[in-house]
Design an enzyme around this catalytic site. Structure first.
Site, PDB file in Angstrom:
ATOM      1  CD  GLU A  62     105.353  72.284  59.442  1.00 32.67           C
ATOM      2  OE1 GLU A  62     106.160  72.625  58.549  1.00 32.67           O
ATOM      3  OE2 GLU A  62     105.239  72.904  60.514  1.00 32.67           O
ATOM      4  CE  LYS A 132     107.428  73.688  63.457  1.00 34.47           C
ATOM      5  NZ  LYS A 132     106.837  74.374  62.286  1.00 34.47           N
ATOM      6  CB  CYS A 165     108.978  72.361  59.677  1.00 37.69           C
ATOM      7  SG  CYS A 165     109.416  73.454  58.298  1.00 37.69           S
ATOM      8  CB  VAL A 192     109.103  79.723  54.074  1.00 31.47           C
ATOM      9  CG1 VAL A 192     107.716  79.181  53.823  1.00 31.47           C
ATOM     10  CG2 VAL A 192     109.267  79.987  55.553  1.00 31.47           C
TER      11      VAL A 192
HETATM   12  C1  ACM Z   1     108.093  75.911  59.325  1.00 31.44           C
HETATM   13  O1  ACM Z   1     108.462  75.551  60.455  1.00 31.44           O
HETATM   14  N1  ACM Z   1     107.039  75.395  58.758  1.00 31.44           N
HETATM   15  C2  ACM Z   1     108.857  76.916  58.585  1.00 31.44           C
END
Ligand code: ACM
Length: 286
Positions: A62, A132, A165, A192
């Site tokens: 990402e 996203k 992500c 994370v």
């Molecule tokens: C994330 O969505 N980069 C934790």
């Protein structure tokens, strides 16, 4: 040109019309926040590794052009680029001309807005941009959330879905991709929280699809990223998983059609046995 044994096996298999195994590679790396030039150079090296190893499908982390830990919308805007006009997109597009599908996270500028996006390039063309849907923690301070269904792109006759992500925490995303007949979910990430890698095994099992998560590594402005990029099978097997700090392009050969068998038992089809008429709560806004 050196042709590896694995490649000879793949060519022989496809010459006999059996099937064409896909070599899928996940790039695990540590971008330098704000250093567009360095981030491009690192990405170029990963793509060169894809050339050497004859990788068909490359998944990259990402926000690979920018880094992750923004402190203002101005920072995010300054590090964003248009897709496919920006230099990072052009690098991916050029490398995809070598008969390759590349999906990477990109900090995307579109008009006055900034999106946390993934772009898919194959054979020199832009196939899809996904913005996203589920923004993590502070991300909503700089990014506009996407508003469109995640896409599925075709490559070598196989179907690849895209999510980014934190979409992992919303099983609806992987489900929609499976309902759109994705055989493999490509998943650029900057993870994370400690749960995602195991959760992606579940996304595989509950949809009977492959998943490929390309995660970044390293510490950036006090945020630690978890590496452990991986590829999982439709049965939830971990086909490849790297360490927390490894860097490079890591690959495995898969047969995407293995995901076409949706039977959990002889009598249970993972998609046809759903009961959507009882799921109305799922589409009611909270
Ligand atoms: C994330 O969505 N980069 C934790």
């Amino acid at each position: 040109m050196v042709v590896t044994k694995a490649e000879i096996a793949r060519i022989c298999i496809s010459a006999f019309g059996e099937h064409f195994m896909i070599r899928i590679g996940v790039g695990q790396t540590q971008p330098n926040f704000g250093d567009k030039v360095w981030n491009m150079e690192q990405t170029r090296q990963l793509l060169q590794a894809a050339d050497h190893e004859s990788v068909d499908v490359v998944v990259l982390p990402e926000l690979l052009n920018s880094g992750y830990v923004f402190r203002s919308k101005n920072e995010a805007t300054g590090l964003s680029e248009e897709i496919p006009a920006g230099p990072f997109s052009k690098l991916l597009q050029a490398s995809s001309k070598k008969g390759r599908l590349i999906v990477s996270g990109i900090c995307q500028k579109q008009g006055n807005l900034v999106y946390n996006s993934a772009a898919a390039f194959a054979n020199g063309a832009l196939l899809a941009v996904y913005q996203k849907l589920h923004l993590f923690d502070h991300e909503s301070e700089w990014f506009t959330p996407g508003g469109k269904e995640p896409p599925v792109v075709e490559f070598h006759g196989y179907r690849f879905g895209i999510m980014v992500c934190f979409d992992w925490a919303f099983p609806e995303v992987a489900r929609i991709l499976a309902l759109k007949s994705a055989q493999v979910i490509l998943h650029p990430a900057n993870l994370v929280l400690p749960y995602c890698q195991e959760a992606m095994r579940t996304r595989s099992i509950e949809n009977r699809v492959f998943t490929a998560t390309a995660n970044r590594t390293g510490l950036e402005r006090d945020v630690q990223f978890s590496g452990m990029s991986q590829v999982t099978s439709p049965k939830g097997e971990v086909l490849l998983r790297r360490g927390v700090t490894d860097q490079g392009l890591f690959w495995v050969d898969i047969e995407p059609r293995d995901s076409d068998n949706k039977m959990i038992t002889a009598r249970n089809h993972v998609l046809k046995d759903r009961r959507p008429e009882t799921y109305t709560l799922l589409t009611r806004p909270s």
